[in-house]
Scaffold this active site. Structure first.
Site, PDB file in Angstrom:
ATOM      1  N   GLY A  69       0.789  -1.222   0.000  1.00 49.98           N
ATOM      2  CA  GLY A  69       0.000   0.000   0.000  1.00 49.98           C
ATOM      3  C   GLY A  69       0.820   1.269   0.000  1.00 49.98           C
ATOM      4  O   GLY A  69       0.487   2.241  -0.679  1.00 49.98           O
ATOM      5  N   THR A  70       1.909   1.296   0.746  1.00 46.34           N
ATOM      6  CA  THR A  70       2.707   2.520   0.836  1.00 46.34           C
ATOM      7  C   THR A  70       3.295   2.889  -0.519  1.00 46.34           C
ATOM      8  O   THR A  70       3.258   4.059  -0.925  1.00 46.34           O
ATOM      9  CB  THR A  70       3.823   2.361   1.885  1.00 46.34           C
ATOM     10  OG1 THR A  70       3.222   2.172   3.171  1.00 46.34           O
ATOM     11  CG2 THR A  70       4.717   3.586   1.925  1.00 46.34           C
ATOM     12  N   GLY A 208      -1.390  -6.495  -0.148  1.00 50.85           N
ATOM     13  CA  GLY A 208      -1.670  -7.919  -0.095  1.00 50.85           C
ATOM     14  C   GLY A 208      -1.754  -8.495   1.297  1.00 50.85           C
ATOM     15  O   GLY A 208      -2.605  -9.349   1.571  1.00 50.85           O
ATOM     16  N   HIS A 209      -0.887  -8.059   2.214  1.00 50.85           N
ATOM     17  CA  HIS A 209      -0.848  -8.720   3.515  1.00 50.85           C
ATOM     18  C   HIS A 209      -2.067  -8.421   4.372  1.00 50.85           C
ATOM     19  O   HIS A 209      -2.274  -9.071   5.398  1.00 50.85           O
ATOM     20  CB  HIS A 209       0.445  -8.391   4.255  1.00 50.85           C
ATOM     21  CG  HIS A 209       0.543  -7.012   4.794  1.00 50.85           C
ATOM     22  ND1 HIS A 209       0.464  -6.724   6.131  1.00 50.85           N
ATOM     23  CD2 HIS A 209       0.727  -5.816   4.173  1.00 50.85           C
ATOM     24  CE1 HIS A 209       0.597  -5.427   6.322  1.00 50.85           C
ATOM     25  NE2 HIS A 209       0.758  -4.852   5.149  1.00 50.85           N
ATOM     26  N   THR A 245      11.909  -6.008 -12.762  1.00 50.27           N
ATOM     27  CA  THR A 245      11.412  -7.368 -12.971  1.00 50.27           C
ATOM     28  C   THR A 245      10.233  -7.642 -12.050  1.00 50.27           C
ATOM     29  O   THR A 245      10.357  -7.522 -10.828  1.00 50.27           O
ATOM     30  CB  THR A 245      12.528  -8.389 -12.692  1.00 50.27           C
ATOM     31  OG1 THR A 245      13.650  -8.094 -13.530  1.00 50.27           O
ATOM     32  CG2 THR A 245      12.038  -9.801 -12.952  1.00 50.27           C
ATOM     33  N   CYS A 333       1.924   1.344  11.312  1.00 52.59           N
ATOM     34  CA  CYS A 333       2.861   1.864  10.316  1.00 52.59           C
ATOM     35  C   CYS A 333       3.593   3.112  10.781  1.00 52.59           C
ATOM     36  O   CYS A 333       3.925   3.975   9.978  1.00 52.59           O
ATOM     37  CB  CYS A 333       2.117   2.147   9.015  1.00 52.59           C
ATOM     38  SG  CYS A 333       1.323   0.683   8.308  1.00 52.59           S
TER      39      CYS A 333
END
Length: 402
Positions: A69-70, A208-209, A245, A333
Site C-alpha cells: 500500500g505505501t 496484499g498482507h 522485474t 505503520c
C-alpha cells in the site's frame, strides 16, 4: 496462549496463497524474456493480473503490481502531482488519513503543494460538502486523496460520492482501499463511473498482507485515462509506471488471496460483526466507562476501537501481550513510536483520549474463544493500567488521602 487480534495490522498468510506463492517461485524465467521460460513466466504474470483485475473491477492493463500500500500511495500521489497542470498546486487531504498519505503529502508540501485539509466529523466521516468545497475553492485542486475506510476507527466513507465529487470538479482522485479490501465491495469501474479522462477516481491502492497474501505484495489501479508520472525507471515494465522485474510469485499469491477474500467476504463480515458485538458488549459490561470510537454502524466489521479512560493505551497493550493477546493502539505503520493517535485527534478528541485507546481487529482466524479470552483478561489489565497512570500518593478515586 497466543491470541491474535490485530488483523488490521497484518492478516495471517492464507494456505492457498502460500501454495500459489511457492509454486510460482519454482519457475525459472524473466517475464520480459522472449524465450520459452520467459514466456511461461509472462503467462502466469498476466493471468494473475487478470484475476486481480476481476476482483478489483478494473481492466487488467490498469493493474500495476507494487510492494504494498505505501508504494502504491506514493506512486499515485507523487505521480499525479508530477503530471498536474502548471496552474494547479493544491492537494486535498482529509484529516485522519493513513500516514502513507499524510507523509507523502508532507513531502509534496516541501515541493510547493498547498494542502487543503478536510475536517472529519465526530465519528470519522469525511463530510461531502467540506470535501467538495476543498476540491473547488478558491480554484480547482491538483489532486485529492481519501481513505475508503479508516484504518484505525473503521469508519466507512461513501467512496462513490467522493469519486463523483472529484469528477464534477475535474480533479483526479486517489482512493486508499487498503483497509477496506476484503471487508467491503471494491469496484474501481463502478466508483469511477463515466468520469472524464484524467478526473474523478483515477488511482486506487491495495496491500496484499491485509487479505492474507505475503507481505511485500500489493497493487495500485491506474486508470488507462490517468495523467500520471512514474516513480521508478529502467525497463518500462507495467506501462512504464513501475519498471523492474515483476514479482511473479507475489502476483500469483495476491491473486489467490484476493479471490478467496472476495468469495468469503459476505459470510465472513456477518460472522465478524457478530463477534465484534460480542466483544464490545463484554468490554462495556466489565468497564462501563469504555467508549466505542468511530461510527457505531457504518464501520468495518470486526473493528472495535475503544477509549478506555485513565489507562495509557501502550500500557494496556503491554499487559495484554503478557497474557498472550495481541492488540494495537492504532496504525502499525508508525515505526513503533508511541504517540497519540492522529485519527482520534481528528475526531475532535483531546490528547488524553488519543493516548488511551485500543484498536482490536478481528479476522478470519478469530474464534469466539479468542474474544472471550480478551473479555476475561481486559478488566485486570485495565485496573493495573489505571493504577499505574495515577499519580503516586493518590487514592483509588484519584484524590489525596486525608
Amino acid at each position: 496462549m497466543s491470541i491474535y487480534l490485530d488483523h488490521a495490522a497484518s492478516a495471517p498468510l492464507r494456505d492457498s496463497a502460500r501454495v500459489a506463492w511457492m509454486a510460482a517461485a519454482t519457475l525459472t524465467g524473466n517475464a520480459s524474456s522472449v524465450h520459452g521460460a520467459g514466456q511461461a513466466a509472462r503467462r502466469l504474470l498476466e493471468e494473475s493480473r487478470e484475476r486481480i483485475a476481476a476482483v478489483l473491477g478494473c481492466d487488467p492493463i490498469e493493474v500495476v503490481l507494487t510492494s504494498g500500500g505505501t508504494e502504491g500511495i506514493n506512486l499515485a500521489l507523487k505521480g499525479l502531482w508530477w503530471s498536474k497542470p502548471d496552474d494547479r498546486d493544491a492537494v486535498v487531504l482529509p484529516d485522519g488519513e493513513h500516514h502513507a498519505s499524510v507523509d507523502t503529502v508532507d513531502w509534496l508540501r516541501l515541493r510547493g503543494a498547498r494542502v487543503r485539509a478536510v475536517a472529519l466529523d465526530s465519528v470519522g466521516h469525511i463530510p461531502l460538502d467540506r470535501f467538495r468545497t476543498a476540491l473547488n475553492a478558491p480554484d480547482p485542486a491538483a489532486l485529492a486523496t481519501a481513505l475508503v475506510a479508516n484504518n484505525e476507527v473503521g469508519t466507512v466513507q461513501d467512496a462513490a460520492q467522493l469519486a463523483a465529487s472529484a469528477a464534477a470538479a475535474d480533479v483526479p482522485l486517489h482512493l486508499d482501499a487498503v483497509a477496506a479490501m476484503g471487508h467491503l465491495p471494491v469496484s474501481f469501474s463502478t466508483w469511477r463511473g463515466d468520469a472524464p479522462p484524467g478526473a474523478g477516481l483515477v488511482t486506487l491502492s491495495i496491500s496484499g498482507h491485509k487479505v492474507g497474501a505475503p507481505v511485500g505484495t500489493g497493487a495500485v489501479v491506474v486508470s488507462r485515462h490517468a495523467r500520471i508520472a512514474a516513480l521508478l525507471h529502467g525497463g518500462g515494465q507495467q506501462r512504464g509506471l513501475r519498471s523492474g522485474t515483476p514479482d511473479i510469485a507475489g502476483a500469483a499469491a495476491l491473486a489467490v488471496a484476493l479471490e478467496d477474500a472476495e468469495t468469503e467476504r459476505v459470510s465472513e463480515q456477518t460472522r465478524l460483526a457478530a463477534l465484534g458485538d460480542r466483544l464490545l458488549s463484554g468490554i462495556r459490561a466489565a468497564i462501563p466507562q469504555a467508549e466505542l470510537l468511530g461510527d457505531a454502524r457504518d464501520r468495518l466489521a470486526g473493528n472495535v476501537h475503544v477509549h478506555l479512560p485513565g489507562a495509557m493505551g501502550e500500557t494496556l497493550l503491554f499487559l495484554l501481550d503478557q497474557e498472550g493477546i495481541s492488540v494495537s493502539t492504532g496504525s502499525a505503520c508508525q515505526a513503533g513510536v508511541a504517540e497519540p493517535s492522529h485519527v482520534v485527534l481528528a475526531l475532535g478528541r483531546d490528547e488524553a483520549v488519543a493516548r488511551s485507546v485500543l484498536r482490536i481487529t478481528l479476522g478470519r482466524t478469530t474464534a469466539p474463544s479468542d474474544v472471550d479470552a480478551l473479555i476475561a483478561a481486559l478488566p485486570l489489565a485495565y485496573a493495573r493500567a489505571t493504577s499505574a497512570a495515577r499519580p503516586r500518593g493518590l487514592g483509588a478515586a484519584g484524590v489525596q488521602p486525608s
